[in-house]
Design an enzyme around this catalytic site. Structure first.
Site, mmCIF file in Angstrom:
data_model
loop_
_atom_site.group_PDB
_atom_site.id
_atom_site.type_symbol
_atom_site.label_atom_id
_atom_site.label_comp_id
_atom_site.label_asym_id
_atom_site.label_seq_id
_atom_site.Cartn_x
_atom_site.Cartn_y
_atom_site.Cartn_z
ATOM 1 N N MET A 173 53.283 -34.501 4.360
ATOM 2 C CA MET A 173 54.184 -33.948 3.353
ATOM 3 C C MET A 173 55.628 -34.319 3.649
ATOM 4 O O MET A 173 56.033 -34.416 4.804
ATOM 5 C CB MET A 173 54.060 -32.418 3.302
ATOM 6 C CG MET A 173 52.729 -31.930 2.807
ATOM 7 S SD MET A 173 52.661 -30.143 2.650
ATOM 8 C CE MET A 173 50.958 -29.971 2.078
ATOM 9 N N GLY A 174 56.383 -34.532 2.582
ATOM 10 C CA GLY A 174 57.816 -34.784 2.693
ATOM 11 C C GLY A 174 58.436 -34.565 1.328
ATOM 12 O O GLY A 174 57.908 -35.055 0.326
ATOM 13 N N CYS A 203 54.271 -40.369 10.700
ATOM 14 C CA CYS A 203 55.174 -39.213 10.758
ATOM 15 C C CYS A 203 55.988 -39.172 12.046
ATOM 16 O O CYS A 203 56.583 -38.142 12.385
ATOM 17 C CB CYS A 203 54.407 -37.907 10.564
ATOM 18 S SG CYS A 203 53.459 -37.851 9.031
#
Length: 254
Positions: A173-174, A203
């Site tokens: 997620m970002g 990541c």
């Protein structure tokens, strides 16, 4: 605020740049609505300012991308282990993005979700928003008998995050948030070719693995089936109703 309407669109396989441009367009439309309301208030033309009552529009976009590595604004280019020429030779695109986080991979048979939500209609808490996105994924994994978890200090969803040597990330997620309007989102590995992750330090986290539903379940998982379950869990977690539209992406929205 329960039972809000969110426009849903499955974009299918779409280039990263086109999807990014579309997100920017939708975010800017909502930001403009907020800016205009504040302007009128300052000029004495508006009524009492209530962000939650502004006519901003919430969206949830699903898509797949051709092979691409994206690097977040706080990421380190050293976590990309291929040169520009090697990327070109392998026909993998690369983008510096304005989301949070480090480097990740997007590719076929991965569900990429881009929620464009006005958090002033939900809660102005980025941490809570990220935990809610994680919860959508965790609930979806549970429907397949997989126990997804959070890893302290590491955004996303993991399997066995508390077992050294066995940690496996299944969803990265970002996000970016402007005037409380979100963009970017999550990348959920379904039947994703995991070999692409060997060309990066995913990541920016060393010595931890990446996995997919296909790998964990030892079978191919129908992408459309997972998308539907994700939609249902998104509605449940965010207390919204998704409304589908099918207009061509290049003309949407006007």
């Amino acid at each position: 605020m329960a039972d809000q309407q969110v426009i849903f669109r499955n974009l299918g396989i779409i280039s990263y740049q086109v999807a990014w441009d579309l997100q920017e367009k939708l975010v800017q439309q909502n930001v403009d609505i907020k800016s205009e309301a504040r302007k009128k208030l300052l000029e004495g033309e508006g009524q009492e300012f209530s962000p939650a009552r502004l006519p901003t529009t919430n969206y949830l976009l699903f898509c797949e991308h051709p092979p691409v590595y994206t690097l977040g604004k706080s990421g380190h280019i050293d976590n990309v282990l291929l040169s520009q020429q090697q990327l070109a030779d392998k026909k993998i695109e690369f983008f510096h993005t304005n989301r949070g986080g480090d480097v990740t991979f997007h590719g076929p048979q991965q569900i990429v979700g881009y929620p464009i939500l006005d958090l002033e209609k939900f809660y102005t808490d980025i941490g809570k928003y990220l935990r809610s996105l994680e919860e959508v994924i965790i609930l979806t994994l549970a429907d397949y008998g997989l126990y997804g978890e959070r890893s302290p200090g590491e955004t996303g969803v993991w399997l066995d995050p508390g077992k050294p040597g066995h940690e496996r990330k299944i969803c990265a997620m970002g996000i970016r948030c402007s005037r409380w309007i979100t963009m970017h989102g999550f990348a959920f590995n379904i039947n994703t070719d995991l070999s692409y992750f060997s060309n990066i330090i995913p990541c920016g986290i060393v010595n931890k693995k990446v996995t997919s539903m296909e790998k964990e379940l030892e079978r191919t998982v129908p992408l459309e089936e997972v998308q539907q379950i994700l939609r249902e869990n998104f509605e449940k977690v965010f207390e919204v109703t998704l409304t589908s539209i099918r207009t061509p992406v290049y003309s949407w929205p006007e």
